[in-house]
Enzyme design. Structure first.
Site, PDB file in Angstrom:
ATOM      1  N   HIS A  14       7.008  -7.379 -22.129  1.00 18.19           N
ATOM      2  CA  HIS A  14       6.536  -8.575 -22.830  1.00 18.19           C
ATOM      3  C   HIS A  14       6.645  -9.780 -21.887  1.00 18.19           C
ATOM      4  CE1 HIS A  14      10.773  -9.534 -23.148  1.00 18.19           C
ATOM      5  NE2 HIS A  14      10.989  -8.381 -23.736  1.00 18.19           N
TER       6      HIS A  14
HETATM    7  P1  TYD Z   1      13.913  -7.371 -26.704  1.00 11.38           P
HETATM    8  O1  TYD Z   1      13.916  -8.734 -26.101  1.00 11.38           O
HETATM    9  O2  TYD Z   1      12.621  -6.839 -27.222  1.00 11.38           O
HETATM   10  O3  TYD Z   1      14.527  -6.304 -25.694  1.00 11.38           O
HETATM   11  P2  TYD Z   1      14.177  -6.059 -24.157  1.00 11.38           P
HETATM   12  O4  TYD Z   1      15.448  -6.289 -23.428  1.00 11.38           O
HETATM   13  O5  TYD Z   1      13.780  -4.632 -24.044  1.00 11.38           O
HETATM   14  O6  TYD Z   1      13.112  -7.006 -23.756  1.00 11.38           O
HETATM   15  O7  TYD Z   1      15.010  -7.367 -27.866  1.00 11.38           O
HETATM   16  C1  TYD Z   1      15.385  -6.170 -28.545  1.00 11.38           C
HETATM   17  C2  TYD Z   1      15.904  -6.559 -29.913  1.00 11.38           C
HETATM   18  O8  TYD Z   1      17.052  -7.377 -29.813  1.00 11.38           O
HETATM   19  C3  TYD Z   1      14.878  -7.316 -30.753  1.00 11.38           C
HETATM   20  O9  TYD Z   1      14.990  -6.855 -32.106  1.00 11.38           O
HETATM   21  C4  TYD Z   1      15.349  -8.746 -30.688  1.00 11.38           C
HETATM   22  C5  TYD Z   1      16.851  -8.617 -30.484  1.00 11.38           C
HETATM   23  N1  TYD Z   1      17.412  -9.718 -29.669  1.00 11.38           N
HETATM   24  C6  TYD Z   1      18.206 -10.677 -30.262  1.00 11.38           C
HETATM   25  O10 TYD Z   1      18.449 -10.659 -31.491  1.00 11.38           O
HETATM   26  N2  TYD Z   1      18.725 -11.671 -29.486  1.00 11.38           N
HETATM   27  C7  TYD Z   1      18.484 -11.750 -28.168  1.00 11.38           C
HETATM   28  O11 TYD Z   1      18.984 -12.690 -27.458  1.00 11.38           O
HETATM   29  C8  TYD Z   1      17.656 -10.749 -27.552  1.00 11.38           C
HETATM   30  C9  TYD Z   1      17.337 -10.785 -26.080  1.00 11.38           C
HETATM   31  C10 TYD Z   1      17.142  -9.754 -28.343  1.00 11.38           C
END
Ligand code: TYD
Length: 155
Positions: A69
């Site tokens: 993303h």
């Molecule tokens: P996401 O940012 O999609 O993960 P990746 O590290 O793979 O990019 O986040 C995964 C899940 O965690 C999503 O449901 C949102 C949650 N999340 C939070 O609640 N707080 C945060 O600071 C982050 C980074 C993610």
């Protein structure tokens, strides 16, 4: 994703101009000591934003992919605190692969850059410092919509 252009970083500092879309490899202070090394990072000094959030990724199963993303506004600094992984950064036209494998340097990723983290080593720990609190509205999770926004200069 767009055409692949790999940049192997390893332990060598890379000329920031080699990284696309304003991404930068930033080398942090390293205080060498026979008792163990110490590194640190200050927001607004070593990295170009005030740190509003930290999160970390750990216990990653083999073959897993994280990210996938971009963000409208969030700037991030990504550090391999332990182990190694690859960060694939993509500006909608080209992409580069940056391997992070030492805890005394990291990758600055500005807003509106697509990123994916992959090829995690076992027991790797990824520390990510962010310029804003968590907000799901800030995510761009549709790659084609991201490419269109980049081409139109939208954020
Ligand atoms: P996401 O940012 O999609 O993960 P990746 O590290 O793979 O990019 O986040 C995964 C899940 O965690 C999503 O449901 C949102 C949650 N999340 C939070 O609640 N707080 C945060 O600071 C982050 C980074 C993610």
């Amino acid at each position: 994703m767009a055409a692949d252009k790999a940049v192997m970083v390893g332990t060598t500092r890379v000329d920031p101009s080699e990284i696309i879309a304003g991404c930068q490899i930033i080398t942090l202070p390293k205080i060498a000591d026979i008792r163990g090394n110490l590194s640190y990072v200050e927001g607004g000094r070593h990295i170009p934003f005030v740190i509003r959030r930290a999160y970390w990724i750990y216990d990653v199963p083999g073959g897993a992919l994280r990210g996938g993303h971009a963000y409208h506004k969030l700037e991030e600094f990504i550090i391999a605190i332990s182990g190694s992984f690859d960060v694939v950064v993509d500006d909608g036209r080209e992409r580069q692969v940056v391997q992070l494998n030492r805890s005394y340097f990291g990758l600055y990723v500005p807003a509106m850059v697509w990123r994916q983290i992959e090829n995690f080593s076992s027991n790797s720990v990824t520390l990510i410092l962010g310029s804003l609190p968590y907000s799901e509205e800030d995510y761009l999770r549709d790659y084609q919509a991201f490419v269109l926004a980049r081409h139109e200069g939208r954020k």
